[in-house]
Design a protein around this motif. Structure first.
Motif, PDB file in Angstrom:
ATOM      1  N   ILE A   1      -5.690  73.684  65.827  1.00  0.00           N
ATOM      2  CA  ILE A   1      -5.159  74.270  64.595  1.00  0.00           C
ATOM      3  C   ILE A   1      -4.489  73.179  63.783  1.00  0.00           C
ATOM      4  N   SER A   4      -0.645  72.363  59.001  1.00  0.00           N
ATOM      5  CA  SER A   4      -0.240  73.224  57.889  1.00  0.00           C
ATOM      6  C   SER A   4      -0.415  74.693  58.250  1.00  0.00           C
ATOM      7  N   ASP A   5      -1.513  75.009  58.947  1.00  0.00           N
ATOM      8  CA  ASP A   5      -1.729  76.396  59.359  1.00  0.00           C
ATOM      9  C   ASP A   5      -0.681  76.817  60.379  1.00  0.00           C
ATOM     10  N   GLU A   7       2.366  75.670  60.602  1.00  0.00           N
ATOM     11  CA  GLU A   7       3.631  75.874  59.888  1.00  0.00           C
ATOM     12  C   GLU A   7       3.649  77.227  59.180  1.00  0.00           C
ATOM     13  N   ASP A   8       2.534  77.603  58.573  1.00  0.00           N
ATOM     14  CA  ASP A   8       2.455  78.909  57.893  1.00  0.00           C
ATOM     15  C   ASP A   8       2.620  80.048  58.884  1.00  0.00           C
ATOM     16  N   LEU A   9       2.009  79.898  60.064  1.00  0.00           N
ATOM     17  CA  LEU A   9       2.114  80.939  61.079  1.00  0.00           C
ATOM     18  C   LEU A   9       3.549  81.069  61.567  1.00  0.00           C
ATOM     19  N   HIS A  12       5.604  82.833  58.933  1.00  0.00           N
ATOM     20  CA  HIS A  12       5.320  84.269  58.901  1.00  0.00           C
ATOM     21  C   HIS A  12       6.024  84.992  60.051  1.00  0.00           C
TER      22      HIS A  12
END
Length: 253
Positions: A1, A4-5, A7-9, A12
């Protein structure tokens, strides 16, 4: 992964955890007896605020409708103003023009036939002004107000043409009546005598004519159409009838 993905997860998940904590905190606050009154008051204020917003929305809609109505009124006023200006600049030529209801005739004083002849050096009688009353023309408003059964196929111009002819006969008759006797020819004196015989106590001081005058001074045909127009003139109060001694006298109103 990708980082950036990831960090977004994480963001959230943390947001969800924060929301859950707030819900638990609010639930605990709601169970607190000391804070229930405050929450209840806040709830009532929210309801009042919602009602106020609804009223404001209704008022805004009414103001918008009023604005649209005012725009329509403005357009109508502009259209009426333009039509009035057009009518003012294009007045139909057949409409009656303002006229005096009477005309003046200057004559000498009436003299009696038995009056003695004055000396040549005597002063001439002073001139005086005599008025001859005429019927006013029918207006378009009056013509429109006449019942349809009375008008039939008669037109506005036909009715006023008869009014003018009746006025013509009236003026001709009373010019003779105002004429000095000594200036009359035999035919005129015959007419004068007839005029005087047709006078009654009901017509004294009034201006009137009879059918013989209409035949004498105009080209009108005294037919069915003529009498239909007379009915309209009586309806519009231009003439009235005085009957007697086998004559119908048309008095000018």
């Amino acid at each position: 992964i990708a980082s950036s993905d990831l960090e977004d997860l994480c963001f959230h998940i943390n947001a969800k955890i924060s929301s859950i904590k707030k819900c638990i905190l609010l639930r605990n606050i709601g169970e607190d007896e000391l804070r229930k009154a405050v929450l209840h008051k806040i709830g009532n204020e929210v309801i009042l605020m919602h009602e106020l917003l609804n009223k404001m929305e209704t008022e805004v809609k009414q103001q918008e409708k009023l604005k649209d109505l005012l725009k329509e009124i403005e357009k109508t006023a502009e259209r009426d103003q333009n039509e009035a200006q057009h009518l003012n600049e294009h007045i139909p030529p057949y409409l009656p023009k303002p006229t005096q209801s009477c005309i003046t005739v200057t004559t000498g004083k009436l003299e009696e036939q038995t009056k003695a002849v004055e000396p040549e050096c005597a002063k001439k009688p002073a001139k005086e002004t005599k008025l001859i009353k005429e019927a006013a023309l029918i207006t378009t408003e009056e013509f429109e107000s006449v019942p349809a059964y009375m008008k039939g196929r008669l037109t506005y111009d036909q009715i006023n043409a008869v009014v003018q002819e009746l006025n013509k006969a009236t003026v001709a008759k009373y010019k003779i009546l105002y004429q000095p006797l000594k200036t009359m020819s035999i035919p005129v004196r015959t007419l004068y005598d007839r005029f005087m015989e047709e006078e009654t106590k009901d017509t004294r001081g009034q201006f009137f004519i009879v059918e013989a005058d209409i035949k004498e001074f105009t080209q009108l045909k005294l037919d069915k159409r003529f009498h239909s127009i007379l009915n309209i003139l009586r309806h519009c109060q231009r003439v009235r009838e005085v009957r007697g001694s086998g004559l119908i006298r048309y008095v000018i109103c």
